[in-house]
Motif scaffolding. Structure first.
Motif, mmCIF file in Angstrom:
data_model
loop_
_atom_site.group_PDB
_atom_site.id
_atom_site.type_symbol
_atom_site.label_atom_id
_atom_site.label_comp_id
_atom_site.label_asym_id
_atom_site.label_seq_id
_atom_site.Cartn_x
_atom_site.Cartn_y
_atom_site.Cartn_z
ATOM 1 N N SER A 92 49.418 101.900 38.645
ATOM 2 C CA SER A 92 50.290 102.505 37.128
ATOM 3 C C SER A 92 49.045 101.996 36.439
ATOM 4 N N TYR A 95 46.426 104.577 35.722
ATOM 5 C CA TYR A 95 46.953 105.643 34.840
ATOM 6 C C TYR A 95 46.512 105.028 33.273
ATOM 7 N N GLY A 96 46.832 104.223 32.928
ATOM 8 C CA GLY A 96 46.614 103.750 32.236
ATOM 9 C C GLY A 96 44.784 103.612 32.024
ATOM 10 N N LEU A 126 53.123 108.441 30.634
ATOM 11 C CA LEU A 126 54.654 108.161 31.028
ATOM 12 C C LEU A 126 55.087 109.484 32.166
ATOM 13 N N MET A 129 52.847 109.900 34.740
ATOM 14 C CA MET A 129 53.678 109.227 36.022
ATOM 15 C C MET A 129 55.151 109.740 36.552
ATOM 16 N N ARG A 186 62.537 105.028 36.802
ATOM 17 C CA ARG A 186 61.114 104.861 37.069
ATOM 18 C C ARG A 186 60.654 104.820 35.104
ATOM 19 N N ALA A 187 60.620 105.456 34.566
ATOM 20 C CA ALA A 187 60.027 105.920 33.396
ATOM 21 C C ALA A 187 60.603 103.800 32.492
ATOM 22 N N GLU A 190 59.004 101.237 33.987
ATOM 23 C CA GLU A 190 57.104 100.937 33.549
ATOM 24 C C GLU A 190 56.136 99.911 32.860
ATOM 25 N N THR A 191 55.185 99.360 33.170
ATOM 26 C CA THR A 191 55.186 98.401 31.957
ATOM 27 C C THR A 191 53.006 98.087 32.203
ATOM 28 N N ALA A 193 50.997 100.932 32.470
ATOM 29 C CA ALA A 193 50.185 101.744 31.728
ATOM 30 C C ALA A 193 50.619 101.411 30.142
#
Length: 260
Positions: A92, A95-96, A126, A129, A186-187, A190-191, A193
């Motif tokens: 992630s 992606y961030g 997100l 992802m 899952r979303a 998420e942390t 990103a």
């Protein structure tokens, strides 16, 4: 894990009350008048996750149809599936970084956010992802539709679009729905990103261009320096996130179990 979260969250719940903690948007770490509430972070989490799901749908569903129906069993579908699995495995933080250096300037150029940070930017990343996750699961359910049903529709003169609309979607609709429920789960958690792109402000966002925080991002930002009541409040937020994610994943798994 659940016991540890409850034990750590009890001081915050006892001090503020469970409902007051959940529905208060105040976050003031001043030592003489500490006030902590989770509402702004719950709002940020819900907004980013559900927007990501909305953005994900028009991209993941065509990919699922492509690999699970149009080119099922062919080499091109195998290649695309392999690419999807590869994208799903990207950390992630990558992606961030991509969102920070590529998507954020684009958001600024379009005038959607003055600094490029905010709910919209975080939601778009997100969505990117969870597209591989939702597409892969949906393709599995689409490919499970019995061939006899499709051949029967074709023998009656149905077109490919009519077969998809009247046979495949009704037969696999619950599974596809479960896939998006699991993608939502899952979303939600998420942390990194999101932390890099949402702006990290402790306020309730009222527009897509506003900055904010999610439950995961506020923990990542403030846990290392927290102690006492603030630490307990962050653990309480973690407990709430744990419960929300567990419930959503349970619903998705329950739907998938009924279909198997």
């Amino acid at each position: 894990m659940f016991y540890s979260l409850i034990s750590g969250a009890i001081p915050a719940f006892e001090h503020f009350g469970v409902f007051r903690f959940i529905f208060s948007a105040e976050w003031d770490p001043h030592p003489e008048a500490e006030q902590y509430g989770a509402l702004s972070f719950i709002t940020g989490t819900v907004l980013t996750s559900f927007l990501a799901l909305v953005f994900c749908l028009p991209f993941s569903l065509p990919v699922a149809l492509f690999t699970g129906e149009y080119f099922k069993g062919k080499k091109v579908a195998s290649v695309i599936s392999a690419v999807i699995d590869l994208l799903a495995g990207i950390p992630s933080i990558v992606y961030g970084l991509w969102g920070f250096y590529t998507l954020r300037p684009l958001i600024m150029d379009l005038g959607l956010s003055s600094q490029g940070f905010g709910i919209l930017t975080a939601s778009l990343v997100l969505a990117i992802m969870i597209i591989p996750y939702a597409a892969s699961l949906s393709a599995e359910f689409i490919s499970m539709v019995p061939r006899e049903l499709k051949e029967g529709a074709y023998s009656l003169g149905a077109t490919r679009l009519e077969v998809i609309r009247n046979v495949i979607f009704p037969a696999s609709g619950s599974g596809i729905f479960a896939s998006y429920i699991l993608a939502l789960g899952r979303a939600l958690g998420e942390t990194m990103a999101v932390t890099m792109l949402i702006g990290n402000t402790n306020n309730i966002p009222y527009s897509l261009g506003d900055t904010g925080n999610t439950m995961a991002s506020v923990i990542a930002n403030q846990f290392g320096e927290a102690d006492g009541l603030k630490l307990s409040s962050l653990i309480a937020i973690g407990l709430l996130l744990f419960l929300i994610t567990a419930i959503i994943n349970f619903i998705g798994k329950l739907i998938m179990k009924k279909l198997s």
